[in-house]
Design a protein around this motif. Structure first.
Motif, PDB file in Angstrom:
ATOM      1  N   PRO A 165      45.169 -95.694 -32.882  1.00 55.63           N
ATOM      2  CA  PRO A 165      45.996 -96.016 -34.113  1.00 55.63           C
ATOM      3  C   PRO A 165      45.991 -95.220 -35.140  1.00 55.63           C
ATOM      4  O   PRO A 165      45.725 -93.797 -35.399  1.00 55.63           O
ATOM      5  CB  PRO A 165      44.332 -96.623 -34.909  1.00 55.63           C
ATOM      6  N   THR A 199      48.203-104.782 -38.225  1.00 55.54           N
ATOM      7  CA  THR A 199      47.795-104.122 -36.574  1.00 55.54           C
ATOM      8  C   THR A 199      47.930-102.955 -36.125  1.00 55.54           C
ATOM      9  O   THR A 199      49.401-102.773 -36.407  1.00 55.54           O
ATOM     10  CB  THR A 199      48.551-105.637 -36.017  1.00 55.54           C
ATOM     11  N   GLY A 200      47.749-102.350 -35.775  1.00 52.50           N
ATOM     12  CA  GLY A 200      47.095-101.166 -35.114  1.00 52.50           C
ATOM     13  C   GLY A 200      47.227 -99.909 -36.251  1.00 52.50           C
ATOM     14  O   GLY A 200      47.280 -98.524 -36.123  1.00 52.50           O
TER      15      GLY A 200
ATOM     16  N   ASP B 115      45.115-106.858 -32.402  1.00 49.24           N
ATOM     17  CA  ASP B 115      44.642-106.056 -31.384  1.00 49.24           C
ATOM     18  C   ASP B 115      43.468-105.883 -30.157  1.00 49.24           C
ATOM     19  O   ASP B 115      43.459-105.495 -29.501  1.00 49.24           O
ATOM     20  CB  ASP B 115      43.676-105.129 -32.552  1.00 49.24           C
TER      21      ASP B 115
END
Ligand code: SF4
Lengths: 470, 214
Positions: A165, A199-200, B115
Motif C-alpha cells: 500500500p 483507499t489504498g 480495498d
C-alpha cells in the motif's frame, strides 16, 4: 537515501519473499479469529486436508453473535447464531487454536481482548477477518482486516500475498479543546477526505494531539481508519505505549528481561525524520469541535453546532445520495443538530467500549438520571472491562442513571445478536458505522464520542459538551 | 476458482455511491457457516418489501435487468465490513463483473472499489473494473436508453464493449497480478504452499514475540 516510515520498517521485517509478479509474501505474527468470518475458512482447510500452520499464533473468541444479557448469554436462543458459535468451538478444538470461549474471563470483542492480553504489541503484523483490525495499529503495529479466503490462506500458510500500500501521514497539530476527543479527530478526518479518501493507503497518525492521547484514545482513531477507506492506521509507539503494555497483567506480552529487549527494539520503529510519505495532510486539532453524523456513512458528519445540511451543500456526495440519506434518517435540512431527539443511546463497540471510555461516561452521568424517553444500553468491550468497571463501581453509576449494564460483545454495533434498533428508532452510538440498517433494519444511527453520548443520554438530545455541564 | 477470460452478459445499473457491504448482504445472513445460498439475499433490505415480495422500486428488480451479469454502479462500492459474504452474494446472484468509477478528488485518485471488497472479488473470480466518471455516466445513459443492453468484457484486451446501436468500447487498466490471477483462475493457497520452504526458513530467523530478526 531517505529514512523509513514506521510502516516500511515493519513491512520489510515481515517480507518472506517478493514474488515473481511483484507481490509480497508477508509473514503474519498474530491471527485473530471470530465466529462470523472463519467457518468457511476452516471448512476449506478440512476439504483440502490442510492443518493450521501456526495455531500458537492464532487467537479466537466469539463476539458478534453473543447475547449480552446475563439470562441469555450462555444459551444462545437463535439456533443459527448458536450453530455458528458452536462451529468456532469445534474448529478451534479440531485445529488446536486458542479460544476465549463464553465462560472465559477474557471473552470479548476481538479488537479489545488483543491489546488487553498483550497479544497486540508494537512491530507486529496482525490480521483478522474483520475490517476493524486497524484498531491494533495504535501500538505501532501493521494490522488490517481480510476476507474469509485470506483467513484460510493465513491459517494454512501464516502468510498473505499483498501488494504494497501507499503511505499517508496525517498530522494533528496543537491540543484538543476541552470536551473534544479522539473520536472527533477521526470523524473530522473522514468528513474531510471522504469514506474512500484513504483507499489504498496506510495512514500514520502523528502530531502533538496524537502524542497526547492515551492508548485507548489512540485505538479509537486507528479503529476507524477503515471508515476513511484505509485498511490500516498506525501510531508510532512511545512511552505511553510501553507503559500501557507494562501496566497490567498481559500474559502474551514480553515480560521482564524480554520486555526490556523488546522495548529497545520498539524504540527503533518510529518513522525517521526524513522519511517520505506518499501523501500528507495536516489538521489543526485545536480547531476541532465535537462531531455528530447526520447521514448514512461516517463521512456525512458535521460539528455539533451545525445544522443538518441541504442536499446541494455536501462536498463529495451527489444530491441524490444526500436526499436518500436524509429520507432514511428522517431529517429535515436546516435542523440544528442539537435539536435532534434521541430514542436510544448505545455505549459499546470496538471503537469506544474500553475501560477509559466507560470511566469518562460515568464521570459525566454520575448521580444523574437519564432523560425519560431514552433507552440506554452499555456494553463493555470485554469481560475484563466489565470486571474492572464493576471493581470501580462504574456499573452502579450506570444502573443508577437508568442504563442497562450488559456483558461483553459487539451487540448493537451491528445487531447480529438480539440487541437491535427497531425501524425509525434514533440512536446516538459510540460505534463506528451509521450505515442503513447497521444497528437494526430501519434504525437511525448518529455516531458520537462517549462524552457526547453521555451528555445526550441525560438531555435526550445532542448538546455541545464544550459549554455544557450536567 | 472460476477463471475469467471474456464474458458477455446483460448490464444492470445501480445508481448509488458508497454502497457498503452491510447493504450488499445484511447481518442476519452472516450467520451461515456455508459458502453458498447468499444470492437470494443480495441487497436484501432494498430488494424486498416488508411483505417479503420484490420491491418494484429497487433498480435491480426492473424486469429489463433479469439475468444481468454485469453490474454498473458508483464510486466506493463495497466499503465497510470485510465480510466476504458480500462477494459470495454478488457472485451467486449471477454477476461476473462490476464496473465503478474512480474519482478525482483534491488532486488524488479515489478508487472505485473499497480495498478489502476488491481483494475478496479477486479470490472469487469476480472482475472489478474501474472507468472514469464520464465513461460510467455513458454506461448509465446507454442502459437507460435501451432495453436489455449487453456488454462484452475482454479481460485479456482490457476492454468493455457495449453492444448498442453503434458499439461503444472502453479500455480499462488493471493490476497485472490481478489480471493474471483471474485469467488463470489460480488457487492462492496452493501457490503459496509451493514456497513452504521459504516460509520455514523465514520462521527460523524471525521472532514473532518481538517481531525482530534473531
Ligand atoms: S464491535 Fe462492531 S465494528 Fe467492532 S468488531 Fe464488533 S461488529 Fe465489528
Amino acid at each position: 537515501m531517505a529514512g523509513k516510515t514506521l510502516f516500511e520498517k515493519i513491512w520489510e521485517r515481515h517480507l518472506v519473499k517478493t514474488m515473481a509478479d511483484g507481490t509480497a509474501l508477508l509473514y503474519i505474527d498474530r491471527h485473530l479469529v471470530h465466529e462470523v468470518t472463519s467457518p468457511q475458512a476452516f471448512e476449506g482447510l478440512r476439504m483440502a486436508k490442510r492443518p493450521v500452520r501456526r495455531p500458537d499464533l492464532s487467537f479466537a473468541t466469539m463476539d458478534h453473535n453473543v447475547p449480552t444479557t446475563t439470562a441469555d448469554r450462555m444459551t444462545i436462543r437463535d439456533p443459527i447464531s448458536a450453530a455458528q458459535v458452536e462451529a468456532l468451538r469445534n474448529n478451534c478444538k479440531a485445529f488446536g487454536v486458542n479460544l476465549y470461549d463464553l465462560q472465559s474471563d477474557h471473552q470479548g470483542i476481538v479488537h479489545i481482548i488483543g491489546p488487553e492480553m498483550g497479544i497486540t504489541v508494537p512491530g507486529l503484523t496482525i490480521v483478522c477477518g474483520d475490517s476493524h483490525t486497524s484498531t491494533h495499529g495504535a501500538f505501532g503495529t501493521l494490522a488490517f482486516g481480510i476476507g474469509t479466503s485470506e483467513v484460510e490462506h493465513v491459517l494454512a500458510t501464516q502468510t498473505l500475498r499483498q501488494t504494497r500500500p501507499k503511505t499517508f501521514r496525517v498530522e494533528f497539530t496543537g491540543r484538543l479543546p476541552h470536551g473534544v476527543t479522539s473520536k472527533d479527530m477521526i470523524l473530522k478526518l473522514i468528513g474531510q477526505i471522504g469514506t474512500a479518501g484513504g483507499t489504498g493507503y496506510v495512514i500514520e497518525y502523528a502530531g502533538e494531539a496524537v502524542r497526547a492521547l492515551s492508548m485507548e484514545a489512540r485505538m479509537t482513531i486507528c479503529n476507524m481508519s477503515i471508515e476513511g477507506g484505509a485498511r490500516a492506521g498506525m501510531i508510532a509507539p512511545d512511552d505511553t505505549t510501553y507503559e500501557y503494555i507494562a501496566a497490567a497483567d498481559r500474559p502474551f506480552a514480553p515480560q521482564g528481561e524480554s520486555f526490556e529487549r523488546a522495548r529497545a527494539y520498539w524504540q527503533t520503529l518510529p518513522s525517521d525524520a526524513d522519511a517520505v510519505f506518499d501523501r500528507e495532510l495536516t489538521i489543526a486539532a485545536d480547531q476541532i469541535a465535537p462531531q455528530v453524523t447526520w447521514g448514512t456513512n461516517p463521512g456525512m458528519v458535521v460539528d455539533v453546532t451545525d445544522c443538518v445540511p441541504h442536499p446541494q451543500e455536501v462536498p463529495g456526495h451527489s444530491v441524490r445520495d444526500v436526499e436518500q440519506a436524509l429520507t432514511y434518517m428522517g431529517l429535515e435540512p436546516g435542523t440544528p443538530m442539537t435539536e435532534i431527539k434521541l430514542d436510544t443511546v448505545f455505549i459499546g463497540s470496538c471503537t469506544n467500549a474500553r475501560i477509559e471510555d466507560l470511566r469518562k461516561v460515568a464521570g459525566i452521568i454520575k448521580g444523574r438520571r437519564k432523560a425519560d424517553h431514552v433507552r440506554v444500553i452499555v456494553v463493555p468491550g470485554s469481560q475484563q472491562v466489565r470486571k474492572q468497571a464493576e471493581a470501580e463501581g462504574i456499573d452502579q453509576i450506570f444502573e443508577a442513571v437508568g442504563a442497562e449494564w450488559r456483558h461483553a460483545g459487539c451487540s448493537m454495533c451491528l445487531g447480529m445478536n438480539p440487541d437491535q434498533l427497531t425501524p425509525g428508532e434514533r440512536c446516538a452510538s459510540t460505534s463506528n458505522r451509521n450505515f442503513e440498517g447497521r444497528q437494526g433494519k430501519g434504525g437511525r444511527t448518529h455516531l458520537v464520542s462517549p462524552e457526547m453520548a453521555a451528555a445526550a443520554l441525560l438531555e435526550g438530545h445532542f448538546v455541545d459538551i464544550r459549554n455544557w455541564s450536567p | 476458482m472460476q477463471a475469467f477470460q471474456t464474458h458477455r452478459g446483460i448490464v444492470a445499473t445501480l445508481d448509488r455511491a458508497n454502497v457498503d457491504t452491510d447493504q450488499i448482504i445484511p447481518k442476519q445472513f452472516l450467520k451461515s457457516i456455508k459458502r453458498t445460498g447468499f444470492g437470494e439475499s443480495l441487497f436484501f433490505d432494498w430488494r424486498y418489501g416488508a411483505d417479503g415480495k420484490a420491491n418494484p422500486d429497487f433498480e435491480l428488480n426492473d424486469p429489463k435487468f433479469a439475468g444481468a451479469s454485469i453490474l454498473v454502479t458508483r464510486n466506493n462500492f463495497g466499503c465497510g465490513s470485510s465480510r466476504e459474504h458480500a462477494v459470495w452474494a454478488v457472485a451467486q446472484y449471477g454477476f461476473r463483473a462490476i464496473i465503478a468509477p474512480w474519482q478525482d478528488r483534491n488532486g488524488g485518485r479515489v478508487p472505485g472499489f473499497a480495498d478489502i471488497f476488491r481483494n475478496n472479488c479477486v479470490k472469487n473470480g469476480i472482475l472489478t473494473i474501474e472507468l472514469s466518471e464520464p465513461e460510467v455516466d455513458t454506461l448509465f445513459e446507454q442502459v437507460e436508453r435501451f432495453k436489455g443492453v449487453n456488454a462484452t468484457i475482454d479481460l485479456d484486451e482490457q476492454r468493455v464493449i457495449l453492444h448498442v446501436d453503434e458499439e461503444i468500447a472502453f479500455h480499462f487498466d488493471i493490476d497485472p497480478v490481478v489480471k493474471d490471477h483471474l485469467i488463470r483462475g489460480l488457487d492462492d493457497i496452493a501457490l503459496t504452499l509451493e514456497y513452504a520452504n521459504d516460509i520455514t526458513a523465514f520462521e527460523k530467523t524471525h521472532d514473532t514475540q518481538l517481531a525482530e530478526t534473531v
